[in-house]
Design a protein around this motif. Structure first.
Motif, PDB file in Angstrom:
ATOM      1  N   PRO A  36      27.237  52.760   4.443  1.00 30.40           N
ATOM      2  CA  PRO A  36      27.544  51.846   5.556  1.00 30.40           C
ATOM      3  C   PRO A  36      27.208  50.399   5.191  1.00 30.40           C
ATOM      4  O   PRO A  36      26.053  50.028   5.050  1.00 30.40           O
ATOM      5  N   LEU A  37      28.245  49.574   5.036  1.00 26.35           N
ATOM      6  CA  LEU A  37      28.057  48.173   4.686  1.00 26.35           C
ATOM      7  C   LEU A  37      28.593  47.235   5.772  1.00 26.35           C
ATOM      8  O   LEU A  37      28.756  46.040   5.526  1.00 26.35           O
ATOM      9  N   GLN A  38      28.851  47.758   6.970  1.00 27.85           N
ATOM     10  CA  GLN A  38      29.419  46.926   8.025  1.00 27.85           C
ATOM     11  C   GLN A  38      28.449  45.854   8.500  1.00 27.85           C
ATOM     12  O   GLN A  38      28.857  44.852   9.066  1.00 27.85           O
ATOM     13  N   GLY A  39      27.167  46.008   8.263  1.00 27.57           N
ATOM     14  CA  GLY A  39      26.184  44.998   8.652  1.00 27.57           C
ATOM     15  C   GLY A  39      26.339  43.701   7.885  1.00 27.57           C
ATOM     16  O   GLY A  39      25.848  42.656   8.315  1.00 27.57           O
ATOM     17  N   LEU A  40      27.005  43.742   6.737  1.00 30.08           N
ATOM     18  CA  LEU A  40      27.224  42.513   5.957  1.00 30.08           C
ATOM     19  C   LEU A  40      28.155  41.547   6.669  1.00 30.08           C
ATOM     20  O   LEU A  40      28.070  40.340   6.463  1.00 30.08           O
ATOM     21  N   GLU A  41      29.054  42.070   7.511  1.00 26.70           N
ATOM     22  CA  GLU A  41      30.017  41.199   8.187  1.00 26.70           C
ATOM     23  C   GLU A  41      29.337  40.236   9.156  1.00 26.70           C
ATOM     24  O   GLU A  41      29.834  39.144   9.389  1.00 26.70           O
ATOM     25  N   THR A  42      28.207  40.638   9.723  1.00 27.28           N
ATOM     26  CA  THR A  42      27.496  39.738  10.644  1.00 27.28           C
ATOM     27  C   THR A  42      26.691  38.695   9.881  1.00 27.28           C
ATOM     28  O   THR A  42      26.466  37.608  10.399  1.00 27.28           O
ATOM     29  N   ALA A  43      26.246  39.013   8.674  1.00 23.30           N
ATOM     30  CA  ALA A  43      25.419  38.081   7.906  1.00 23.30           C
ATOM     31  C   ALA A  43      26.246  37.151   7.026  1.00 23.30           C
ATOM     32  O   ALA A  43      25.869  36.008   6.803  1.00 23.30           O
TER      33      ALA A  43
END
Length: 167
Positions: A36-43
Motif C-alpha cells: 500500500p503506497l497510497q499514503g504517498l499521494e498526500t505527502a
C-alpha cells in the motif's frame, strides 16, 4: 452408533477437509502481497506507484546421506547440506507518468519480473579421522594420520529476469 463415535468421525472428516484445502494453497510456493503506497499521494504532489509481489515460501528438501569413502574411517560429508527450494514470485511495479509541461497522462512505466525457481543449499562439513584404516604392516592396528576438517560452501542457483517498459 454412539455419540462419541460420531464425534470422532466428524472430527476426522473435518481434519481431512482442512488438509485438502491447505495443500493446494502451499503448492503455489508464494503468498501474494500488494504494497500500500497510497499514503504517498498526500505527502508528495504525484500519483503513487503500485507494487504487487509475493512472499516466497521455502520448501526444505531431504539432505543427501553420508557416503563411505575408501580409505577413510568416517563417512563424507559428516554434516550434509540441506537443500531448500522456492520460487521467486512475479513482481509488477507500475508508476504513472505525467507530462511535466501540460500535466497530460503519458502512460505508466512498468517493471515486471516473472516467476523464477530458486534453489539454495546450506553449508555442510567434512571431517577426516586422525587414524588410518587398519594396516597389515602394523599387525592390524591403525596408524596416525593428519586430521583435517572442512566446510562445504553454501550454494544458490537461480535465474531471475526483469522487463522494463511503458504501458
Amino acid at each position: 452408533m454412539k455419540l462419541t463415535k460420531r464425534a470422532g468421525l466428524a472430527a476426522m472428516m473435518t481434519c481431512m477437509a482442512t488438509a485438502a484445502t491447505v495443500a493446494p494453497a502451499a503448492a503455489g510456493q508464494s503468498v501474494p502481497v500488494v504494497v500500500p503506497l497510497q499514503g504517498l499521494e498526500t505527502a508528495l504532489p504525484l500519483d503513487a506507484p503500485t507494487v504487487s509481489t509475493g512472499v516466497p515460501i521455502p520448501m526444505p528438501g531431504s539432505p543427501g546421506g553420508p557416503r563411505h569413502v575408501v580409505g577413510s574411517l568416517l563417512p563424507s560429508p559428516v554434516l550434509p547440506s540441506l537443500p531448500v527450494t522456492t520460487e521467486v514470485p512475479s513482481t509488477l511495479l507500475k508508476a504513472p507518468l505525467k507530462d511535466p509541461l501540460t500535466d497530460d497522462h503519458l502512460g505508466s512505466a512498468a517493471l515486471a519480473t516473472p516467476e523464477s525457481p530458486l534453489r539454495a543449499e546450506s553449508p555442510g562439513a567434512v571431517l577426516g579421522a586422525p587414524l588410518t584404516p587398519p594396516k597389515a604392516e602394523l599387525f592390524g592396528l591403525p596408524a596416525l594420520d593428519e586430521p583435517h576438517a572442512g566446510l562445504l560452501a553454501p550454494t544458490l542457483h537461480g535465474s531471475p529476469a526483469a522487463n522494463l517498459g511503458l504501458l
